[in-house]
Design a protein around this motif. Structure first.
Motif, short mmCIF file in Angstrom:
data_model
loop_
_atom_site.label_atom_id
_atom_site.label_comp_id
_atom_site.label_asym_id
_atom_site.label_seq_id
_atom_site.Cartn_x
_atom_site.Cartn_y
_atom_site.Cartn_z
N ALA A 10 -21.88 81.27 -22.38
CA ALA A 10 -22.66 82.34 -22.99
C ALA A 10 -22.89 83.48 -22.01
CB ALA A 10 -23.99 81.77 -23.49
N ASN A 11 -23.18 83.15 -20.75
CA ASN A 11 -23.38 84.20 -19.74
C ASN A 11 -22.12 85.02 -19.53
OD1 ASN A 11 -26.06 83.47 -19.31
ND2 ASN A 11 -25.54 82.00 -17.69
N ALA A 49 -19.80 85.56 -21.72
CA ALA A 49 -19.62 86.42 -22.89
C ALA A 49 -20.50 87.65 -22.81
CB ALA A 49 -19.91 85.62 -24.16
N VAL A 50 -21.76 87.42 -22.35
CA VAL A 50 -22.67 88.56 -22.21
C VAL A 50 -22.14 89.55 -21.18
CG1 VAL A 50 -25.00 89.23 -21.50
CG2 VAL A 50 -24.67 87.27 -23.00
N ARG A 51 -21.62 89.03 -20.08
CA ARG A 51 -21.08 89.92 -19.03
C ARG A 51 -19.88 90.69 -19.54
NH1 ARG A 51 -21.27 85.98 -13.66
NH2 ARG A 51 -23.57 85.79 -13.57
N GLN A 109 -19.25 91.59 -22.61
CA GLN A 109 -19.75 92.65 -23.49
C GLN A 109 -20.38 93.79 -22.72
OE1 GLN A 109 -22.41 90.76 -26.29
NE2 GLN A 109 -20.72 89.60 -27.33
N HIS A 110 -21.11 93.41 -21.64
CA HIS A 110 -21.74 94.44 -20.84
C HIS A 110 -20.71 95.35 -20.18
CE1 HIS A 110 -24.60 96.40 -18.15
NE2 HIS A 110 -23.84 96.00 -17.10
#
Length: 424
Positions: free
Chosen positions: A412-413, A415-417, A419-420
């Motif tokens: 999940a982390n 994926a967030v990175r 996207q960021h």
């Protein structure tokens, strides 16, 4: 009589011929080793330059076992001096397959009106020549030029050939020439243009009357002459110079002594060379062992250098950590384990489960040792192992669930990175 001068062959043509035949490959290649072909060419060029009456050729040589092979030969005549007159002896010098490491085969090549002297100290009835130079052939110093020179010397002391008198047709008495006789003549080359052998000169009438052959005709020899009607060979004149006889005997004795000394010296040198060859083999084996040991030491040194680099890197890391934490104190911490803080709850739970699992594993090991020595009753051992195994199972199951949750959190982390970084 002295033979006419032989026309010198073209050295360039001889060199071209030798280069051509020695460079042939395939089935037509001559059976000489490649590392000796250049030396064979040099030997033949030198002997044909020094003795123009010899000509290099290729011909088929048949061995005693029936094998036939195509070899090089020097065909022609060699000069010899006998009683102050120069004559030519027809010879064939065969360069065998092992030449020049081994001596060539030399044959006298008499024409049909010539006979090999029997017995002869250096020529057998088949024409094979054997002189000390051939017997003491040494590679690579021996060569054809010196061989031909020695052949001329030995043939000059004792000519191997003499002429064979044919049955002439006697002329009428009024035309008889009392001076007609056989002369020790010259030898011919294979071209057929010049007279060969020990030439006989007979003067005949234009219409001689035929006469039946007589049984008492013998070939004249350079050591004596044959009488016309007698069957006995005349011996050497009794007026031979004793000085010459003594000189010839002394020379023969010296040659025999030198030959014996050379043979003994050769055997000694061969034994020394054999010892040196054996020593060379031992030294090569030692060289291989030393090279192998040197390679292993170099590989070990490279491995140690890599380990040293790793130790130095770890030392730098530890020294840096000590510099950063040297002034810090644990403060009021009662338990040293509290000095380590977990990043999140999952990490703390994973640490507790792992520590409990390892502790139970150590306890089970201690129980095994205790029951072996009889310190713990067997029934109590079974109860304790059952309880500890159940507890260890729950800890491992919890650790597996925590590991799966941590992996999901990492995904999940990430994926967030992503996207960021994508939005920026």
């Amino acid at each position: 009589m002295v033979p006419p001068a032989v026309q010198s062959p073209n050295p360039q043509l001889i060199q071209q011929f030798l280069s051509s035949v020695l460079s042939q490959g395939g089935p037509a290649a001559l059976p000489y080793s490649e590392d000796t072909k250049w030396l064979i060419r040099q030997h033949l060029v030198a002997v044909t330059t020094t003795y123009p009456s010899l000509e290099p050729k290729t011909a088929t040589f048949t061995h005693n076992d029936g094998r036939s092979v195509n070899l090089l030969q020097a065909d022609g005549t060699i000069p010899m001096s006998f009683q102050g007159v120069t004559y030519n002896i027809p010879v064939l010098i065969w360069l065998m397959e092992s030449y020049p490491r081994h001596a060539p085969c030399v044959y006298v090549n008499p024409t049909r009106d010539m006979i090999i002297k029997r017995p002869h100290p250096h020529v057998n009835p088949s024409g094979l020549v054997s002189i000390p130079y051939l017997q003491n052939w040494v590679y690579p110093s021996s060569n054809l030029v010196d061989l031909v020179r020695d052949l001329g010397v030995f043939f000059g002391r004792d000519p191997p050939l003499y002429s064979q008198r044919r049955n002439p047709q006697p002329p009428p008495p009024q035309n008889l020439n009392p001076n007609s006789n056989s002369n020790f003549g010259s030898l011919s080359s294979n071209s057929g243009n010049s007279q060969s052998g020990y030439v006989q000169h007979h003067q005949h009438h234009q219409h001689p009357a035929p006469a039946p052959p007589t049984r008492n005709n013998y070939p004249p020899s350079p050591y004596g002459s044959f009488s016309g009607g007698s069957s006995r060979v005349q011996s050497l004149p009794h007026t031979e110079d004793p000085t010459e006889v003594f000189k010839r005997n002394a020379v023969n004795k010296i040659v025999e002594m030198v030959h014996g000394d050379v043979t003994a010296l050769r055997k000694t040198r061969e034994a020394e060379m054999e010892g040196l060859f054996n020593l060379q083999g031992v030294l090569k084996q030692r060289e291989e062992v030393l090279n192998k040991g040197l390679r292993e030491m170099q590989e070990e040194m490279e491995g140690l250098e890599q380990q040293l680099q790793m130790v130095l890197m770890n030392t730098d890391v530890l020294e840096g950590w000590l510099r950063d934490n040297q002034g810090k104190r644990l403060g009021s911490l009662e338990n040293a384990e509290d000095a380590f803080d977990c990043v999140d709850v999952l990490s703390k739970q994973m640490l507790d489960c792992t520590a409990s699992d390892l502790a139970i594993e150590d306890t089970l090991y201690a129980l095994d040792k205790a029951v072996q020595v009889g310190s713990v009753p067997f029934d109590q051992y079974l109860r304790s192992v059952r309880a500890l195994s159940r507890e260890q199972f729950f800890h491992r199951a919890t650790a597996a669930k925590v590991r799966a949750a941590q992996l999901q959190a990492q995904v999940a982390n990430m994926a967030v990175r992503i996207q960021h970084y994508g939005s920026s």
